[in-house]
Scaffold this active site. Structure first.
Site, PDB file in Angstrom:
ATOM      1  CE1 TYR A  32     -17.153   9.547 -19.897  1.00 55.94           C
ATOM      2  CE2 TYR A  32     -16.820   8.319 -21.816  1.00 55.94           C
ATOM      3  CZ  TYR A  32     -16.028   8.930 -20.609  1.00 55.94           C
ATOM      4  OH  TYR A  32     -15.619   7.522 -20.156  1.00 55.94           O
ATOM      5  NE  ARG A  51     -21.097   2.198 -20.105  1.00 52.56           N
ATOM      6  CZ  ARG A  51     -20.050   1.772 -21.275  1.00 52.56           C
ATOM      7  NH1 ARG A  51     -19.891   0.802 -20.015  1.00 52.56           N
ATOM      8  NH2 ARG A  51     -19.583   2.098 -22.114  1.00 52.56           N
ATOM      9  NE  ARG A 100     -18.396  27.021 -11.002  1.00 49.46           N
ATOM     10  CZ  ARG A 100     -18.524  26.771  -9.166  1.00 49.46           C
ATOM     11  NH1 ARG A 100     -19.416  27.432  -8.337  1.00 49.46           N
ATOM     12  NH2 ARG A 100     -18.343  25.710  -9.213  1.00 49.46           N
ATOM     13  CE  LYS A 147     -18.189   4.824 -21.481  1.00 45.49           C
ATOM     14  NZ  LYS A 147     -17.201   4.942 -20.941  1.00 45.49           N
ATOM     15  CD  GLU A 179     -12.727   0.979 -13.950  1.00 47.91           C
ATOM     16  OE1 GLU A 179     -13.388   0.396 -14.909  1.00 47.91           O
ATOM     17  OE2 GLU A 179     -13.712   1.685 -13.081  1.00 47.91           O
ATOM     18  CG  LEU A 203     -17.669   2.062 -17.504  1.00 44.12           C
ATOM     19  CD1 LEU A 203     -18.679   2.688 -16.295  1.00 44.12           C
ATOM     20  CD2 LEU A 203     -17.494   2.604 -18.027  1.00 44.12           C
TER      21      LEU A 203
HETATM   22  N1  PDD Z   1     -13.972   4.075 -21.646  1.00 38.37           N
HETATM   23  N2  PDD Z   1     -13.376   1.764 -17.354  1.00 38.37           N
HETATM   24  C1  PDD Z   1     -13.960   2.579 -17.719  1.00 38.37           C
HETATM   25  C2  PDD Z   1     -12.749   3.537 -16.352  1.00 38.37           C
HETATM   26  C3  PDD Z   1     -13.553   3.369 -18.931  1.00 38.37           C
HETATM   27  O1  PDD Z   1     -13.356   4.569 -19.541  1.00 38.37           O
HETATM   28  C4  PDD Z   1     -14.226   2.240 -20.231  1.00 38.37           C
HETATM   29  C5  PDD Z   1     -14.500   2.597 -21.511  1.00 38.37           C
HETATM   30  C6  PDD Z   1     -14.677   0.759 -19.706  1.00 38.37           C
HETATM   31  C7  PDD Z   1     -14.631  -0.107 -20.072  1.00 38.37           C
HETATM   32  O2  PDD Z   1     -15.680  -0.134 -21.002  1.00 38.37           O
HETATM   33  P1  PDD Z   1     -16.084  -0.598 -21.920  1.00 38.37           P
HETATM   34  O3  PDD Z   1     -16.189  -1.721 -22.057  1.00 38.37           O
HETATM   35  O4  PDD Z   1     -18.051   0.050 -22.469  1.00 38.37           O
HETATM   36  O5  PDD Z   1     -16.050  -0.030 -23.636  1.00 38.37           O
HETATM   37  C8  PDD Z   1     -14.107   0.399 -18.714  1.00 38.37           C
HETATM   38  C9  PDD Z   1     -14.137   4.450 -23.003  1.00 38.37           C
HETATM   39  C10 PDD Z   1     -14.072   3.381 -24.060  1.00 38.37           C
HETATM   40  C11 PDD Z   1     -13.367   6.278 -23.606  1.00 38.37           C
HETATM   41  O6  PDD Z   1     -13.738   6.471 -22.262  1.00 38.37           O
HETATM   42  O7  PDD Z   1     -13.087   6.146 -24.304  1.00 38.37           O
END
Ligand code: PDD
Length: 285
Positions: A32, A51, A100, A147, A179, A203
């Protein structure tokens, strides 16, 4: 006026249907993206699109229409009359519908592609006051650079943090801070910015990249090295970054106050500089 994108069509949300045999549903076999719309333009759509394409490559999910991603995102905004609002676009691609099994469908099936837009503004109160976050061992897999929607290992610690009254959970792996459940984390010590390097432990956040870039152009030194959890008491400032919140100051980590317990000056400067960068992307300026 709630229209979503599903498999090539824009349709009312209540008409959108996905098979229970979708691999995203059964197996979390799916990726996503989340992009922010600033009342007239997307911020770093190029970065998010790159990405998304990387996530597709790494998971070997083939979406033939991927050149249309940017156009679909824009159309979601327009169809939902969000043109002048602050909003986000969520976009997901699963490996598709098949009986599945762990193996990829053979012959391959079309992926399921879903997107929606919704009004969502920046929480200016938390950006101003900062938040407390909770630190816990990182329970996730070794490909945090992808992601993926398989987020149970993020969700469970996040809910635990939420139940304890914290705004985010941050993870520790081999003694080092990686993170957050949905954000990257930065520390400031002696005017230098520290953040985990871009590798499979985190990420690669689009906001993180832009923070590093504005820090560079404004003469703030950046060291892409993970901070040891036991060094946290020696940090002057901390903040988390993501698309939905931009930069959010961190004033406490578990029971350790950061600095004087208020957002620090480097964090404040970076918040302003990131904001300026975002505004400079407005094509109407
Ligand atoms: N999440 N690390 C993780 C595990 C994340 O899920 C996200 C973003 C980030 C920051 O990435 P970015 O700056 O590209 O948003 C870091 C989004 C916002 C979400 O899952 O809703």
């Amino acid at each position: 006026m709630d229209e979503v994108y599903l498999n090539g069509q824009f349709i009312p949300r209540d008409k959108a249907m996905i098979s229970p045999d979708d691999r995203g549903f059964l197996l979390g076999d799916s990726i996503y993206e989340v992009i922010r719309w600033y009342g007239g333009y997307f911020f770093d759509l190029v970065g998010h699109a790159a990405r998304l394409r990387r996530s597709l490559r790494e998971t070997r999910i083939v979406w033939e229409d991927d050149p249309k991603f940017e156009e679909i995102a824009e159309e979601l905004i327009q169809r939902n009359e969000l043109g002048t609002e602050c909003a986000i676009v969520y976009f997901q691609v699963t490996r598709g519908v098949a009986p599945r099994t762990h193996a990829f469908p053979d012959p391959p099936v079309k992926p399921t592609v879903y997107g929606f837009a919704r009004r969502q503004s920046i929480n200016t109160l938390v950006a101003e006051k900062g938040v407390a976050i909770w630190l816990t061992p990182d329970p996730r897999w070794n490909r945090c650079d992808i992601k993926t929607t398989a987020l149970i290992a993020n969700i469970l610690p996040y809910q635990e943090a939420h139940d304890k009254g914290f705004a985010e959970v941050c993870f520790v792996r081999n003694g080092f801070v990686t993170e957050g459940a949905h954000s990257n984390i930065f520390f400031v010590r002696d005017e230098t910015l520290y953040t985990h390097p871009e590798n499979n432990g985190i990420l690669s956040g689009i906001t993180r990249k832009n923070v590093i870039s504005v820090a560079g152009t404004n003469g703030i030194a950046v060291v892409e090295e993970a901070v040891a959890a036991d060094m946290i008491p020696y940090m002057n400032e901390a903040f988390i970054s993501n698309t939905t919140g931009e930069i959010v100051p961190v004033t406490r980590i578990t029971d350790q106050q950061i600095g004087d317990g208020t957002p620090g000056p480097v964090t404040r400067r970076l918040q302003m500089q990131l904001r300026e960068l975002i505004q400079s992307c407005d094509p109407r300026r």
